[in-house]
Structure formats: C-alpha cells, structure tokens
Design a protein around this motif. Structure first.
Motif, PDB file in Angstrom:
ATOM      1  N   ALA A  76      54.177  34.886 -72.905  1.00 32.54           N
ATOM      2  CA  ALA A  76      54.149  34.260 -71.582  1.00 32.54           C
ATOM      3  C   ALA A  76      52.933  34.703 -70.783  1.00 32.54           C
ATOM      4  O   ALA A  76      52.317  33.900 -70.067  1.00 32.54           O
ATOM      5  CB  ALA A  76      55.434  34.599 -70.823  1.00 32.54           C
ATOM      6  N   LEU A  77      52.570  35.977 -70.909  1.00 31.42           N
ATOM      7  CA  LEU A  77      51.380  36.487 -70.221  1.00 31.42           C
ATOM      8  C   LEU A  77      50.127  35.779 -70.715  1.00 31.42           C
ATOM      9  O   LEU A  77      49.271  35.356 -69.922  1.00 31.42           O
ATOM     10  CB  LEU A  77      51.264  37.995 -70.452  1.00 31.42           C
ATOM     11  N   ALA A  78      50.014  35.623 -72.029  1.00 32.07           N
ATOM     12  CA  ALA A  78      48.841  34.958 -72.612  1.00 32.07           C
ATOM     13  C   ALA A  78      48.754  33.502 -72.160  1.00 32.07           C
ATOM     14  O   ALA A  78      47.674  33.008 -71.815  1.00 32.07           O
ATOM     15  CB  ALA A  78      48.905  35.033 -74.138  1.00 32.07           C
ATOM     16  N   ALA A  95      56.031  37.621 -53.310  1.00 33.10           N
ATOM     17  CA  ALA A  95      57.290  37.300 -53.990  1.00 33.10           C
ATOM     18  C   ALA A  95      57.220  37.521 -55.496  1.00 33.10           C
ATOM     19  O   ALA A  95      58.216  37.887 -56.124  1.00 33.10           O
ATOM     20  CB  ALA A  95      57.693  35.854 -53.695  1.00 33.10           C
ATOM     21  N   ILE A  96      56.054  37.322 -56.099  1.00 36.08           N
ATOM     22  CA  ILE A  96      56.003  37.301 -57.562  1.00 36.08           C
ATOM     23  C   ILE A  96      56.176  38.693 -58.172  1.00 36.08           C
ATOM     24  O   ILE A  96      56.890  38.849 -59.168  1.00 36.08           O
ATOM     25  CB  ILE A  96      54.707  36.625 -58.066  1.00 36.08           C
ATOM     26  N   ALA A 156      55.146  36.009 -67.669  1.00 34.44           N
ATOM     27  CA  ALA A 156      54.637  34.845 -66.941  1.00 34.44           C
ATOM     28  C   ALA A 156      54.299  35.210 -65.502  1.00 34.44           C
ATOM     29  O   ALA A 156      53.285  34.751 -64.947  1.00 34.44           O
ATOM     30  CB  ALA A 156      55.671  33.720 -66.967  1.00 34.44           C
ATOM     31  N   GLY A 157      55.146  36.042 -64.886  1.00 31.80           N
ATOM     32  CA  GLY A 157      54.902  36.445 -63.505  1.00 31.80           C
ATOM     33  C   GLY A 157      53.650  37.287 -63.355  1.00 31.80           C
ATOM     34  O   GLY A 157      52.867  37.102 -62.425  1.00 31.80           O
ATOM     35  N   LEU A 158      53.434  38.216 -64.284  1.00 29.56           N
ATOM     36  CA  LEU A 158      52.227  39.045 -64.228  1.00 29.56           C
ATOM     37  C   LEU A 158      50.975  38.192 -64.443  1.00 29.56           C
ATOM     38  O   LEU A 158      49.943  38.407 -63.791  1.00 29.56           O
ATOM     39  CB  LEU A 158      52.302  40.147 -65.280  1.00 29.56           C
ATOM     40  N   GLY A 159      51.066  37.232 -65.360  1.00 37.20           N
ATOM     41  CA  GLY A 159      49.929  36.336 -65.577  1.00 37.20           C
ATOM     42  C   GLY A 159      49.614  35.526 -64.342  1.00 37.20           C
ATOM     43  O   GLY A 159      48.441  35.325 -63.982  1.00 37.20           O
ATOM     44  N   SER A 190      49.934  32.184 -69.401  1.00 38.09           N
ATOM     45  CA  SER A 190      49.558  32.147 -67.982  1.00 38.09           C
ATOM     46  C   SER A 190      48.075  32.409 -67.782  1.00 38.09           C
ATOM     47  O   SER A 190      47.394  31.713 -67.018  1.00 38.09           O
ATOM     48  CB  SER A 190      50.369  33.187 -67.197  1.00 38.09           C
ATOM     49  N   LEU A 191      47.558  33.411 -68.475  1.00 33.69           N
ATOM     50  CA  LEU A 191      46.150  33.771 -68.305  1.00 33.69           C
ATOM     51  C   LEU A 191      45.215  32.708 -68.870  1.00 33.69           C
ATOM     52  O   LEU A 191      44.140  32.449 -68.315  1.00 33.69           O
ATOM     53  CB  LEU A 191      45.871  35.117 -68.977  1.00 33.69           C
ATOM     54  N   LEU A 192      45.610  32.087 -69.972  1.00 30.79           N
ATOM     55  CA  LEU A 192      44.747  31.092 -70.609  1.00 30.79           C
ATOM     56  C   LEU A 192      44.783  29.744 -69.887  1.00 30.79           C
ATOM     57  O   LEU A 192      43.756  29.081 -69.746  1.00 30.79           O
ATOM     58  CB  LEU A 192      45.162  30.912 -72.073  1.00 30.79           C
ATOM     59  N   VAL A 193      45.965  29.353 -69.440  1.00 31.62           N
ATOM     60  CA  VAL A 193      46.121  28.032 -68.824  1.00 31.62           C
ATOM     61  C   VAL A 193      45.820  28.075 -67.327  1.00 31.62           C
ATOM     62  O   VAL A 193      45.459  27.058 -66.730  1.00 31.62           O
ATOM     63  CB  VAL A 193      47.544  27.486 -69.081  1.00 31.62           C
ATOM     64  N   GLY A 194      45.948  29.262 -66.710  1.00 25.83           N
ATOM     65  CA  GLY A 194      45.783  29.386 -65.264  1.00 25.83           C
ATOM     66  C   GLY A 194      44.491  28.792 -64.722  1.00 25.83           C
ATOM     67  O   GLY A 194      44.528  27.969 -63.789  1.00 25.83           O
ATOM     68  N   PRO A 195      43.318  29.166 -65.249  1.00 31.10           N
ATOM     69  CA  PRO A 195      42.066  28.608 -64.707  1.00 31.10           C
ATOM     70  C   PRO A 195      42.004  27.087 -64.792  1.00 31.10           C
ATOM     71  O   PRO A 195      41.525  26.420 -63.862  1.00 31.10           O
ATOM     72  CB  PRO A 195      40.988  29.262 -65.597  1.00 31.10           C
ATOM     73  N   TYR A 196      42.473  26.525 -65.900  1.00 34.35           N
ATOM     74  CA  TYR A 196      42.479  25.069 -66.058  1.00 34.35           C
ATOM     75  C   TYR A 196      43.387  24.424 -65.021  1.00 34.35           C
ATOM     76  O   TYR A 196      43.027  23.419 -64.397  1.00 34.35           O
ATOM     77  CB  TYR A 196      42.940  24.711 -67.471  1.00 34.35           C
ATOM     78  N   MET A 197      44.565  25.018 -64.820  1.00 35.04           N
ATOM     79  CA  MET A 197      45.511  24.478 -63.845  1.00 35.04           C
ATOM     80  C   MET A 197      44.924  24.502 -62.438  1.00 35.04           C
ATOM     81  O   MET A 197      45.045  23.527 -61.678  1.00 35.04           O
ATOM     82  CB  MET A 197      46.801  25.292 -63.881  1.00 35.04           C
ATOM     83  N   ILE A 198      44.276  25.607 -62.076  1.00 39.88           N
ATOM     84  CA  ILE A 198      43.698  25.726 -60.739  1.00 39.88           C
ATOM     85  C   ILE A 198      42.605  24.676 -60.526  1.00 39.88           C
ATOM     86  O   ILE A 198      42.520  24.047 -59.462  1.00 39.88           O
ATOM     87  CB  ILE A 198      43.144  27.146 -60.523  1.00 39.88           C
ATOM     88  N   ARG A 199      41.772  24.464 -61.556  1.00 41.59           N
ATOM     89  CA  ARG A 199      40.731  23.432 -61.442  1.00 41.59           C
ATOM     90  C   ARG A 199      41.347  22.052 -61.239  1.00 41.59           C
ATOM     91  O   ARG A 199      40.868  21.255 -60.414  1.00 41.59           O
ATOM     92  CB  ARG A 199      39.856  23.431 -62.697  1.00 41.59           C
TER      93      ARG A 199
END
Length: 360
Positions: free
Chosen positions: A33-35, A201-202, A249-252, A37-46
């Motif tokens: 879940a951490l991986a 909260a996270i 997932a939360g830490l990511g 979040s970290l991998l998909v996060g930048p794409y999601m933000i863009r």
C-alpha cells in the motif's frame, strides 16, 4: 488472493508456507500500500491540478488558510485504492470480516466522493445534503451492524468488554446493533471533523489503525487472548492485514499531505477511514480502547458539539472557532505546532490504549 496461490505452491516448496503467517502478510500489505501511494501520488496530484479539483477555503477561518485555496482535494481516493488492492492481494478472502471492513470502507468512501465531487467539480457549496449523507452512512452502518450480529458465532462477539478488568463483560444482545451503528458512523464523522489541517487526521488514523491491527492479531490468536484475558474472536486476526494496508496507504499519502500539503484527502478519505477504524474496533470488541486511542477524534467532535450547544442555548461561543484545532490557530499557534502536538498526544493515547491489554 495471493494466499490461495501460496497455499498451492507450498505443496511443492515449503518456503511458501511463510505466507500463512499473519505478521508477514501484514507487513507485505503495508509495504504494498505504501508503494502504491508513493508511486501513484504524483500522477494523481497532476491530474487533480489539471482538472482544477481544488479545495474551497472558508472565508471565516484562519487567514493562514486562504493560501490553501485551490489545493487539490479528493486525494483520499488514492488511500482507498491502495488499501483495497493491498488487502485483496494479501488477505485471506475467505474471511467474512475482511469483506465487511472493505465494503464499509467502500460505501463510506463513495458517500464522501459524491460530497466532494459536488463541492469541487460541480461548485455546489452544499455538497451532498446532510440528510442524504447521514442517510447513506446510516444504511451502511446498520447493514454492517446487523450482519455482525446475525453472524455472531460466540457470546464474546456481542459482548461489551471494559478495559482494566479481567471479567467485566456485558452481554449486549440486540443493543450490539445500536452500539455498532454509533461506533461506525460516529468514528466516520469524527475523523472527518479532524481533517482540517495538513496531515492532522491521517497520521492519527495510521497510529490508531496500526494499534488496532496489533489488537486484531492478539484477539484472533486463542493463546494470546487467553493469556491477556481479552476476548477471543475467531478469524479477527485477518484484519491485521487490512490494518497493515491502511497504515501503509496512510503513510504514503502523508508524504504528499504533510505541511504544506500538496493534496487533501477530502471527505472521500476521511469518512472512509473513520468508518474502517470503527468497524475493526467493533469486530475486535475493543470499542472503549478505540475511543481512548482516538482521543483526538473524540476531542474534535466534542468541541463542535459544545460549541453548537453553547451558541444555541446562550448565544455565546466556548471556543474561538470549532473544531478545536482552529481555536488554537486563532490563539496564535502556527499550524505545524498544532499538528505535531496533536500527533504527540495521539502517540501517548495509543500507547496507553495498548497498555490496557496487559493492565487487567
């Protein structure tokens, strides 16, 4: 899902038996879940920035929040996807408790998603009307409560256990449904109220979720449960995998949500995380300990209730602004100071909650 493959392969290679250990799969779930979040996060933000899915900021709030206007929100969807994928990969899907928690998380996430979508995409400041939000939360909460009550296999699964005492347990009967409903719906809204500052909260959700994962493992292990004088709930140990996924997932997500936040989780994340934590607490029969560990969530909720009650009854406000984290901001505390101090309080409360497992 991969549990089935590991069971098959273990017939030919004993090394695959390691996947039968809950602790190992819980760690794998957290890492997966951490991986994600970290991998998909930048794409999601863009993508959220591109589609202008930005947060609207209250004009009556602290002035420091005005700069947050337009920050991407609905990022909680990333948390839910990471949790779902990781849990489906590493949990034993024959376990009904896993499906109960996953479905509750999904439904509350869907309610939050509709609310966020109406606010930030359709530009409807009301979002999902409160009566409909509460209605669908109630439907999901009651459905989970009724299923757990009707599927109860032992008296312990519907008793209320009091920490610090070895033999204090009250049989709830049908009141179990009422308690479960209020824990799930209440926890969902409490986390949502807490989600007002970057990362506020996270991390408490991660800390409480991790502690509940430990409790789930112990409650689901007959020898540990007997030694600690806590209820034994067969099959509940599998929830440690779900809690591992939630923590990862939360830490990511915190990587991008820490001050100054690049993305907010929105109701889609906050409502779902609160409901998930409440459901795990109910299944493991540690509702009271959950309220202790989630004391920050309780404090935020009570501050709102007191503020509303005081204003309606006397016309005066107790706090400068509710929830209480805004009160401290308006007193002059910098946002990072409020966040970190609330984190520290949560760490102490979680440790105290875990200590109750032995102090009986």
């Amino acid at each position: 899902m991969l549990v089935f493959l590991a069971e098959f392969l273990s017939q030919y290679e004993s090394a695959f038996q390691v996947f039968s250990y809950l602790t190992f799969r819980g760690i794998l779930a957290a890492g997966t879940a951490l991986a994600i979040s970290l991998l998909v996060g930048p794409y999601m933000i863009r993508k959220l920035n591109y589609h202008q899915v930005g947060q609207a900021v209250r004009s009556d709030g602290p002035e420091s929040h005005l700069s947050k206007s337009g920050t991407p929100t609905m990022g909680g969807a990333l948390i839910l996807v990471a949790i779902a994928i990781s849990t489906l990969l590493w949990a034993d899907l024959r376990n009904p408790y896993v499906w109960v928690v996953l479905l509750v998380t999904a439904v509350f996430g869907a309610v939050g998603w509709v609310d966020d979508y109406r606010k930030v995409v359709e530009k409807d400041s009301r979002g999902l009307p409160a009566r409909w939000k509460y209605f669908w939360q109630s439907v999901a909460g009651l459905a989970a409560a009724l299923f757990l009550y009707l599927a109860a296999e032992s008296p312990a699964t519907t008793q209320l256990f009091v920490p610090f005492f070895k033999d204090v347990a009250w049989s709830l009967g049908p009141l179990f449904v009422v308690l479960t409903y209020f824990v799930i719906v209440g926890a969902s809204n409490a986390v949502n109220l807490t989600d007002g500052l970057d990362g506020l909260a996270i991390l408490p959700s991660v800390l409480v979720g991790t502690a509940l994962g430990i409790i789930a493992y112990l409650v689901g292990h007959v020898e540990f449960a007997d030694y600690l004088h806590i209820p034994y709930i067969a099959g509940s140990g599998e929830l440690s995998v779900f809690c591992g996924a939630l923590a990862g997932a939360g830490l990511g997500f915190l990587w991008f949500n820490t001050y100054p936040a690049q993305v907010f989780m929105g109701d889609v994340g906050a409502l779902a995380l609160g409901a998930a934590l409440g459901t795990v607490a109910v299944i493991t029969r540690h509702e009271i300990v959950f309220f202790i560990m989630g004391g920050i969530f309780v404090l935020e909720t009570v501050s709102v209730m007191l503020q509303v009650a005081s204003f309606k009854l006397t016309g005066k406000r107790i706090f400068r602004m509710a929830p209480i984290h805004h009160h401290f901001e308006l007193k002059g505390w910098p946002e990072p100071r409020v966040i970190v101090r609330f984190w520290i309080i949560t760490v102490m409360l979680v440790l105290f909650g875990l200590a109750t497992l032995k102090l009986r």
